[in-house]
Design an enzyme around this catalytic site. Structure first.
Site, PDB file in Angstrom:
ATOM      1  N   ASP A  31     -13.594 -43.194 -35.699  1.00 47.15           N
ATOM      2  CA  ASP A  31     -14.027 -44.551 -35.374  1.00 47.15           C
ATOM      3  C   ASP A  31     -13.287 -45.573 -36.221  1.00 47.15           C
ATOM      4  OD1 ASP A  31     -15.518 -46.554 -34.140  1.00 47.15           O
ATOM      5  OD2 ASP A  31     -17.157 -46.412 -35.580  1.00 47.15           O
ATOM      6  N   ASN A  33     -10.383 -47.665 -35.111  1.00 48.04           N
ATOM      7  CA  ASN A  33      -8.987 -48.026 -34.836  1.00 48.04           C
ATOM      8  C   ASN A  33      -8.838 -49.519 -34.556  1.00 48.04           C
ATOM      9  OD1 ASN A  33      -8.257 -45.350 -35.073  1.00 48.04           O
ATOM     10  ND2 ASN A  33      -8.097 -44.987 -32.868  1.00 48.04           N
ATOM     11  N   HIS A  48      -4.703 -47.695 -32.449  1.00 50.48           N
ATOM     12  CA  HIS A  48      -4.791 -46.384 -31.804  1.00 50.48           C
ATOM     13  C   HIS A  48      -3.576 -45.515 -32.154  1.00 50.48           C
ATOM     14  CE1 HIS A  48      -8.369 -47.549 -29.768  1.00 50.48           C
ATOM     15  NE2 HIS A  48      -7.790 -48.410 -28.957  1.00 50.48           N
ATOM     16  N   SER A  76     -14.771 -40.763 -25.299  1.00 47.19           N
ATOM     17  CA  SER A  76     -16.118 -40.507 -24.797  1.00 47.19           C
ATOM     18  C   SER A  76     -16.210 -40.876 -23.323  1.00 47.19           C
ATOM     19  CB  SER A  76     -17.149 -41.309 -25.596  1.00 47.19           C
ATOM     20  OG  SER A  76     -17.127 -42.671 -25.214  1.00 47.19           O
ATOM     21  N   GLU A  78     -18.242 -42.852 -22.160  1.00 46.70           N
ATOM     22  CA  GLU A  78     -18.499 -44.289 -22.108  1.00 46.70           C
ATOM     23  C   GLU A  78     -17.250 -45.135 -22.349  1.00 46.70           C
ATOM     24  OE1 GLU A  78     -22.098 -42.024 -22.715  1.00 46.70           O
ATOM     25  OE2 GLU A  78     -20.299 -42.119 -23.973  1.00 46.70           O
ATOM     26  N   LEU A 142      -6.406 -22.153 -36.652  1.00 44.47           N
ATOM     27  CA  LEU A 142      -7.442 -23.160 -36.464  1.00 44.47           C
ATOM     28  C   LEU A 142      -7.728 -23.378 -34.985  1.00 44.47           C
ATOM     29  CD1 LEU A 142      -9.109 -25.668 -37.666  1.00 44.47           C
ATOM     30  CD2 LEU A 142      -7.076 -26.990 -37.094  1.00 44.47           C
ATOM     31  N   GLU A 218     -24.794 -31.170 -41.406  1.00 43.99           N
ATOM     32  CA  GLU A 218     -24.797 -32.200 -42.437  1.00 43.99           C
ATOM     33  C   GLU A 218     -23.909 -33.356 -41.950  1.00 43.99           C
ATOM     34  OE1 GLU A 218     -26.574 -32.083 -45.268  1.00 43.99           O
ATOM     35  OE2 GLU A 218     -27.386 -30.147 -44.622  1.00 43.99           O
TER      36      GLU A 218
END
Length: 257
Positions: A31, A33, A48, A76, A78, A142, A218
């Site tokens: 969050d 950018n 971005h 997302s 949205e 990974l 967490e």
């Protein structure tokens, strides 16, 4: 920004350093950018672009710090409501990232998994996402989980619909439905729940991200914007995680978390 200025991954860069205290699965809400760009008088697209560079740093740091699964909230469900020009810029950055970086990810044994709704995506975007999964499926390093066109509520609704269809078709008894059955019908089936969720930019919410999976995660909320995220910020979040006792609703901490 020229391609020569973009950091690249190599197999040696991506080798884990054996850090044993790291959580198995870290999820990040990337969050800030736009606010990063606005604070510098730059267009949002530059924020971005710098966010893509931070993404590269995050993947490299995850390897170096011993994280096995990294989920990134890239777009997302949205986000389609944003201005058309901004959505177009984001799609172009995704295209560039996939075309430019997929080979390096593959070389570094990164395994890509995409979660989110695929119906209705632009055909070339869908093709790039599917290519990333197919090309890296056999890798053993990974696991990079890309949450694209994703929403936690939508994911749960889709899972409930698939379970209802299985009951209707006689493949599943209603009394057999439990937590495990629901988890098996989510986009993240066979991926361990996140141990740690990081959000940058100082916002204190999870924005419809991994709602089911984060039940006992967490949370660390960092004040910096995503383009400033680096290994030091990752280490700060992991240090906060390692200082906590995870009880999962019990009175004593559980070992091996």
């Amino acid at each position: 920004m020229s391609s020569t200025n973009l950091q690249k991954w190599t197999a040696s860069d991506l080798a884990p350093d054996g850090a044993g205290a790291a959580p198995r699965h870290v999820a990040i809400i990337m969050d800030g950018n736009g606010r990063w760009a606005a604070a510098r008088g730059l267009p949002r697209v530059e924020g971005h672009r710098r966010g893509v560079e931070a993404l590269r740093r995050a993947v490299r740091a995850a390897h170096e710090l011993g994280v096995r699964h990294l989920t990134l909230y890239s777009f997302s469900a949205e986000n389609w409501s944003r201005p058309v020009e901004e959505v177009s810029d984001l799609m172009n950055l995704l295209r560039l990232f996939m075309r430019r970086d997929l080979a390096e990810l593959h070389k570094g044994e990164v395994r890509v998994k995409v979660i989110g709704e695929r119906a209705g995506l632009p055909s070339d975007i869908l093709g790039l996402l599917e290519e990333a999964e197919a090309r890296t499926r056999g890798n053993s390093g990974l696991q990079l989980v890309v949450a694209f066109n994703y929403g936690g509520r939508q994911e749960i609704v889709s899972a409930v619909r698939r379970i209802a269809e299985a009951v209707r078709d006689g493949k599943l008894a209603p009394e057999a439905i439990d937590v495990g059955v629901v988890a098996d019908h989510l986009d993240t089936a066979n991926i361990p729940d996140p141990d740690l969720v990081i959000r940058t930019s100082g916002e204190l919410r999870i924005s419809n991200f991994l709602l089911w999976q984060s039940a006992y995660a967490e949370f660390v909320f960092l004040p910096l914007h995503w383009p400033d995220f680096d290994k030091a910020a990752f280490e700060e979040a992991l240090a906060s995680f390692s200082a906590r006792q995870r009880r999962y609703g019990g009175r004593t901490a559980r070992a091996g978390a």
